[in-house]
Design a protein around this motif. Structure first.
Motif, mmCIF file in Angstrom:
data_model
loop_
_atom_site.group_PDB
_atom_site.id
_atom_site.type_symbol
_atom_site.label_atom_id
_atom_site.label_comp_id
_atom_site.label_asym_id
_atom_site.label_seq_id
_atom_site.Cartn_x
_atom_site.Cartn_y
_atom_site.Cartn_z
ATOM 1 N N UNK A 81 48.613 39.057 37.935
ATOM 2 C CA UNK A 81 47.703 38.085 37.326
ATOM 3 C C UNK A 81 46.270 38.314 37.834
ATOM 4 N N UNK A 82 46.175 38.864 39.019
ATOM 5 C CA UNK A 82 44.857 39.194 39.565
ATOM 6 C C UNK A 82 44.106 38.002 40.113
ATOM 7 N N UNK A 83 44.838 36.975 40.498
ATOM 8 C CA UNK A 83 44.159 35.769 40.996
ATOM 9 C C UNK A 83 44.607 35.390 42.406
ATOM 10 N N UNK A 84 45.774 35.842 42.818
ATOM 11 C CA UNK A 84 46.320 35.341 44.081
ATOM 12 C C UNK A 84 46.596 36.456 45.102
ATOM 13 N N UNK A 85 47.668 37.217 44.875
ATOM 14 C CA UNK A 85 48.078 38.213 45.869
ATOM 15 C C UNK A 85 46.976 39.235 46.168
ATOM 16 N N UNK A 103 41.053 39.364 38.669
ATOM 17 C CA UNK A 103 40.605 38.671 37.467
ATOM 18 C C UNK A 103 39.086 38.514 37.403
ATOM 19 N N UNK A 104 38.423 38.651 38.540
ATOM 20 C CA UNK A 104 36.955 38.561 38.522
ATOM 21 C C UNK A 104 36.333 39.948 38.572
ATOM 22 N N UNK A 157 43.828 38.913 46.556
ATOM 23 C CA UNK A 157 42.832 38.461 47.535
ATOM 24 C C UNK A 157 43.453 38.149 48.891
#
Lengths: 144, 104
Positions: B11-15, B41-42, B17
């Motif tokens: 998803x590119x939002x959690x793991x 995601x960013x 970072x």
């Protein structure tokens, strides 16, 4: 100070099982989206199958992105009693952090979420969240 | 030891970072120079420079998806793992990287 509306904090809540919690979250999400409760539950279960969602001992991070969400949310659930058996591989869960990401969310909100994620890499911070003794202190640790 | 790497999750939002932060902390705590690029995601953050890649003794790719610019690491020693390994066992992963470099 963080964007408070992004966070939904549930302190000292009781859930008997993964199914119990996912159903509860599914119902909440269904009120703020075009997703059905069952679709939310299925998506969360599929995410678990795709990869381990445990980020630390006692801590899970279920998350997904959907164009059907009207707003992004971080739902932080501090459990009154640990869920002893989450699934076949995961046990003794005390803190569950849901990331519900709206597709095409703004860059600012995404950055706010990723900054919070980076905090979760700090084991001391995780320990403080796990051992919070009041809703007030728990909330402060998350939104400040 | 000099370590570079990339973190990228589904998803590119959690793991992505958490993996970056944990790897950088574990690497620094073990006395290494480390820089982890995130592809999430960013977009791409902390983008690795050519100089950083050239100087690196080893590359750690903590990724659940195909990363952009993998060709930058051609000819380098690479350890590739799912993000969950970097999230759950960052110290062991850094130790493993050091071992690979020692045994080159």
């Amino acid at each position: 100070m963080k964007n408070k509306s992004l966070f939904n904090i549930l302190f000292h809540r009781k859930f008997d099982s993964r199914s119990d919690m996912y159903h509860f979250i599914g119902e909440r999400v269904s009120h703020h989206s075009t997703l059905l409760t069952s679709e939310v539950v299925d998506t969360l279960l599929q995410r678990e199958q795709a990869g381990n969602i445990q980020i630390a001992e006692h801590v899970l991070l279920p998350h997904f992105e959907s164009s059907k969400l009207k707003e992004s949310q971080i739902v932080v659930v501090h459990l009154h009693e640990a869920i002893s058996k989450w699934n076949q591989h995961v046990s003794d869960i005390k803190l569950v952090i849901f990331i519900l990401l709206k597709r095409d969310e703004t860059l600012d909100t995404k950055k706010e979420i990723t900054n919070f994620m980076r905090n979760l890499a700090d084991q001391d911070y995780i320990e403080k969240l796990l051992h919070a003794d009041s809703e007030e202190s728990f909330t402060q640790m998350i939104i400040q | 030891m000099k370590i570079v790497g990339v973190a990228a999750c589904t998803v590119g939002i959690a793991h992505t970072y958490i993996a970056q932060e944990k790897l950088e902390n574990a690497g620094k705590a073990a006395g290494h120079e480390i820089a982890i690029e995130t592809q999430g995601t960013i977009g791409t953050e902390n983008e690795l420079t050519k100089e950083q890649i050239t100087a690196a003794d080893i590359v750690i790719l903590a990724a659940d998806v195909k990363i952009a610019g993998r060709e930058r690491f051609e000819g380098k020693r690479i350890i590739q793992v799912p993000t969950e390994v970097a999230v759950k066992s960052p110290n062991k992963l850094i130790e493993k990287a050091a071992e690979v470099v020692r045994n080159k």
